[in-house]
Every structure is written in C-alpha cells, then in structure tokens.
Design a protein around this motif. Sequence first.
Motif, PDB file in Angstrom:
ATOM      1  N   VAL A   1      27.241  24.532  42.530  1.00  0.00           N
ATOM      2  CA  VAL A   1      27.651  25.910  42.616  1.00  0.00           C
ATOM      3  C   VAL A   1      28.859  26.169  42.695  1.00  0.00           C
ATOM      4  N   CYS A   2      29.708  25.175  43.258  1.00  0.00           N
ATOM      5  CA  CYS A   2      31.091  25.210  43.425  1.00  0.00           C
ATOM      6  C   CYS A   2      31.933  25.522  42.123  1.00  0.00           C
ATOM      7  N   LEU A   3      31.626  24.499  41.158  1.00  0.00           N
ATOM      8  CA  LEU A   3      32.381  24.734  39.854  1.00  0.00           C
ATOM      9  C   LEU A   3      32.190  26.039  39.121  1.00  0.00           C
ATOM     10  N   PRO A   4      30.843  26.528  38.991  1.00  0.00           N
ATOM     11  CA  PRO A   4      30.838  27.651  38.333  1.00  0.00           C
ATOM     12  C   PRO A   4      31.592  28.852  39.098  1.00  0.00           C
ATOM     13  N   LEU A   5      31.486  29.012  40.309  1.00  0.00           N
ATOM     14  CA  LEU A   5      32.168  29.903  41.174  1.00  0.00           C
ATOM     15  C   LEU A   5      33.759  29.679  40.541  1.00  0.00           C
ATOM     16  N   ALA A   6      34.221  28.766  40.637  1.00  0.00           N
ATOM     17  CA  ALA A   6      35.595  28.481  40.463  1.00  0.00           C
ATOM     18  C   ALA A   6      35.749  29.067  39.018  1.00  0.00           C
ATOM     19  N   LEU A   7      35.129  28.594  37.954  1.00  0.00           N
ATOM     20  CA  LEU A   7      35.170  28.926  36.728  1.00  0.00           C
ATOM     21  C   LEU A   7      35.030  30.572  36.665  1.00  0.00           C
ATOM     22  N   ALA A   8      34.113  31.260  37.177  1.00  0.00           N
ATOM     23  CA  ALA A   8      34.036  32.707  37.201  1.00  0.00           C
ATOM     24  C   ALA A   8      35.356  33.306  37.697  1.00  0.00           C
TER      25      ALA A   8
ATOM     26  N   LEU B   1      39.354  36.770  43.674  1.00  0.00           N
ATOM     27  CA  LEU B   1      39.551  36.354  45.088  1.00  0.00           C
ATOM     28  C   LEU B   1      38.568  35.869  45.884  1.00  0.00           C
ATOM     29  N   LEU B   2      37.448  37.011  45.826  1.00  0.00           N
ATOM     30  CA  LEU B   2      36.087  36.298  46.353  1.00  0.00           C
ATOM     31  C   LEU B   2      35.442  35.182  45.950  1.00  0.00           C
ATOM     32  N   PHE B   3      35.372  35.105  44.612  1.00  0.00           N
ATOM     33  CA  PHE B   3      34.709  34.325  43.916  1.00  0.00           C
ATOM     34  C   PHE B   3      35.496  32.691  44.329  1.00  0.00           C
TER      35      PHE B   3
ATOM     36  N   ALA C   1      36.854  23.169  44.154  1.00  0.00           N
ATOM     37  CA  ALA C   1      37.544  23.413  45.389  1.00  0.00           C
ATOM     38  C   ALA C   1      39.070  23.712  45.030  1.00  0.00           C
ATOM     39  N   GLY C   2      39.594  22.684  44.254  1.00  0.00           N
ATOM     40  CA  GLY C   2      41.150  22.564  43.861  1.00  0.00           C
ATOM     41  C   GLY C   2      41.354  23.943  42.969  1.00  0.00           C
ATOM     42  N   ILE C   3      40.595  24.304  42.185  1.00  0.00           N
ATOM     43  CA  ILE C   3      40.691  25.528  41.339  1.00  0.00           C
ATOM     44  C   ILE C   3      40.769  26.970  42.095  1.00  0.00           C
ATOM     45  N   GLY C   4      39.862  26.945  43.327  1.00  0.00           N
ATOM     46  CA  GLY C   4      39.709  27.940  44.067  1.00  0.00           C
ATOM     47  C   GLY C   4      41.028  27.890  44.805  1.00  0.00           C
ATOM     48  N   GLY C   5      41.331  26.857  45.143  1.00  0.00           N
ATOM     49  CA  GLY C   5      42.594  26.833  46.202  1.00  0.00           C
ATOM     50  C   GLY C   5      43.698  27.552  45.526  1.00  0.00           C
ATOM     51  N   ILE C   6      43.949  26.967  44.455  1.00  0.00           N
ATOM     52  CA  ILE C   6      45.085  27.334  43.543  1.00  0.00           C
ATOM     53  C   ILE C   6      45.203  29.006  43.172  1.00  0.00           C
TER      54      ILE C   6
END
Length: 107
Positions: free
Chosen positions: A21-28, A59-61, A87-92
């Motif tokens: 779930v994490c990776l598609p959220l980061a890509l979105a 930001l929310l995604f 998580a890395g993509i999301g953090g950036i």
Amino acid sequence: MEKRKRKISYIRKPFARRSLVCLPLALAAVALAAVSLGLSVQMQGQGDLRIAAWGCSSLLFALAAIVYGLLSFFEKEMNYMLARIGAGIGGILVLFWVCIILVGVLA
C-alpha cells in the motif's frame, strides 16, 4: 586474515502487506505533486484553489505513505524493500512541501 563465511539464504521472503500500500501511495503523491507544479508553472504562479488542492492531496498521500511504510516494518520476517522506497519518497515529498509552504508563508 580469516575469511568470513557468508551465509546465503535461498528462501524468498514475501513483501510486507502494508508496503504494497505504501509504494502506490508514494507514487500517487509524486503524480499529484507533478500535476500541482505543472499547473502552477502553466498559470505563472497565479494558481487558484485547484492547485492548492492538488498540492495538499500530494502532502496527505505522502504522509500516508510514510505511515504505512513505518507500520510495515513491524511485520516480522518480510521483505521491506518496497516500504523503504515508499517511505523514502514520502519523506522527501513531505520535506519538499514543508519547504514550499514555509517559503510561501515567510516570503
């Protein structure tokens, strides 16, 4: 000098469920950020609430991707590669949006 014996495991660990779930959220989040920045450039910085909504959604995604990525690390004996990437993509992206917001407020 001693040679270290390296243990090789041929057992493939499955991906953590929450990392799927994490990776598609980061890509979105990346896609939403690209749309927001593209529209902002197209409107020459005079964007309306639609552009702010795209950015806020990004930001929310990204925050959700970080949460799911961190939660996936609690799953035992799993492959965490997708969680690390997401998580890395999301953090950036969170860092990017916080900087954009600070520049907008302070400038």
